[in-house]
Scaffold this active site. Structure first.
Site, PDB file in Angstrom:
ATOM      1  N   ASP A 111     -58.796 -42.808  60.838  1.00  0.00           N
ATOM      2  CA  ASP A 111     -59.623 -41.599  60.796  1.00  0.00           C
ATOM      3  C   ASP A 111     -60.526 -41.403  62.020  1.00  0.00           C
ATOM      4  O   ASP A 111     -61.710 -41.041  61.888  1.00  0.00           O
ATOM      5  CB  ASP A 111     -60.486 -41.594  59.525  1.00  0.00           C
ATOM      6  CG  ASP A 111     -59.666 -41.757  58.257  1.00  0.00           C
ATOM      7  OD1 ASP A 111     -58.432 -41.658  58.332  1.00  0.00           O
ATOM      8  OD2 ASP A 111     -60.264 -41.989  57.191  1.00  0.00           O
TER       9      ASP A 111
ATOM     10  N   LYS B 116     -54.533 -37.787  54.799  1.00  0.00           N
ATOM     11  CA  LYS B 116     -54.868 -38.376  53.500  1.00  0.00           C
ATOM     12  C   LYS B 116     -56.130 -37.745  52.932  1.00  0.00           C
ATOM     13  O   LYS B 116     -56.933 -37.169  53.686  1.00  0.00           O
ATOM     14  CB  LYS B 116     -55.046 -39.897  53.612  1.00  0.00           C
ATOM     15  CG  LYS B 116     -56.236 -40.384  54.433  1.00  0.00           C
ATOM     16  CD  LYS B 116     -56.277 -41.905  54.471  1.00  0.00           C
ATOM     17  CE  LYS B 116     -57.425 -42.431  55.327  1.00  0.00           C
ATOM     18  NZ  LYS B 116     -58.746 -42.209  54.738  1.00  0.00           N
TER      19      LYS B 116
ATOM     20  N   CYS C 264     -63.739 -46.019  54.298  1.00  0.00           N
ATOM     21  CA  CYS C 264     -62.283 -46.125  54.468  1.00  0.00           C
ATOM     22  C   CYS C 264     -61.854 -47.491  55.002  1.00  0.00           C
ATOM     23  O   CYS C 264     -60.833 -48.037  54.567  1.00  0.00           O
ATOM     24  CB  CYS C 264     -61.783 -45.008  55.382  1.00  0.00           C
ATOM     25  SG  CYS C 264     -62.062 -43.360  54.681  1.00  0.00           S
TER      26      CYS C 264
END
Length: 298
Positions: free
Chosen positions: A121, A182, A215
């Site tokens: 990310d 995602k 994450c």
């Protein structure tokens, strides 16, 4: 059974466990996770027969990629103990199968053939919010260059790219194995699991990106739950809050996850100055990684 072999403590009470076992067999309670199933094994059965019985009872729930320990319930101690060397079943007993989180014999050992890089990310909308984002972009790009040099597969995810944008332009995604959008915080998506299954002998994941306490943390915990060793690159990982980042790294380290640096990872992967790619990796790390405010916040 020979006199020199260890005696097996019996369970207290008759309790009905294994009653009615065929002649020449011994009742045994086989425990795995939250389950306990009575069965029986031949008198004198050893470790291998116990493992076979566990597989016959719980085969659909046992991850064969992980290491296991068989333990015996010892009345003397009131708890499970590791199965004694040379153990054979001579009387009614209770045993359990315990999965290990990691393969202890390979702890911390990175090799290109068994390693995958996870870039998590590193997206445009995070740029103004993440502490020292420019520094972790720089180190992340260095890691991806190293992966290309050493032929290491790279998996990249983007959290809700429709709203948070794509991976930043400074990160060169040339040659990466997978780029996936995602909404789940963890990178361990079905597509990622399928990609890992296609790579033979994967043992370690080198993980970096944002955010450390969300994450990155959830990805790391899911991976070690699957028996994969995780190396988190501290100088390529950050959060909006340094407190969140600090406590996440401390928690993960206590869990057995390896918190390391980009230079340590790259040099461990080449391992020898005579490695054919050493010069190229050396050129990557000639300039040290930025000594940003992350340094005192690990």
């Amino acid at each position: 059974m020979a006199a020199a072999e260890p005696a097996v403590p019996a369970l207290p009470g008759s309790g009905g466990v294994g009653t009615g076992a065929p002649s020449g067999t011994v009742p045994v309670l086989f425990c795995f996770s939250v389950f306990a199933r009575p069965s029986s094994v031949p008198h004198g059965a050893g470790y291998e027969l116990l493992i076979q019985k566990f597989l016959s009872l719980y085969g659909d729930q046992i991850d064969m990629h992980r290491k296991f320990v068989v333990q015996l319930f010892a009345e003397e101690w009131g708890q499970y103990v590791d199965l004694p060397k040379g153990f054979t079943v001579s009387e009614r007993c209770k045993v359990r199968l315990v999965p290990l989180q990691i393969q202890l014999t390979t702890l911390g050992n990175l090799t290109p053939s068994s390693t995958v890089f996870f870039c998590c990310d590193m997206q445009e909308r995070f740029r103004p919010a993440i502490k020292y984002f420019g520094d972790i972009i720089s180190v992340g790009q260095r890691l991806l260059q190293g992966a290309r040099i050493l032929g290491i597969p790279v998996i990249v995810t983007e959290q809700y790219p429709k709203g948070l944008g794509s991976t930043v332009q400074e990160i060169d995604l040339t040659g990466v194995k997978l780029v996936l959008p995602k909404t789940k915080f963890s990178m361990v998506l079905p597509e990622v699991e399928a990609a890992l299954a296609e790579i033979p002998g994967v043992r370690s994941v080198v993980l970096f990106g944002v955010e450390t306490h969300v994450c990155i943390q959830q990805t790391a915990l899911e991976l070690i739950g699957r028996g994969i060793e995780v190396h988190i690159v501290a100088d390529a990982t950050s959060s909006r809050s340094m407190m969140d980042r600090m406590f996440a790294l401390e928690r993960l380290a206590r869990t057995g996850i390896i918190v390391t640096t980009s230079e340590a990872v790259l040099l461990q992967l080449v391992a020898d100055k005579d490695h054919p790619k050493f010069k190229e990796i050396q050129n990557l790390i000639k300039a040290s990684a930025p000594e940003s405010g992350l340094l005192s916040k690990v």
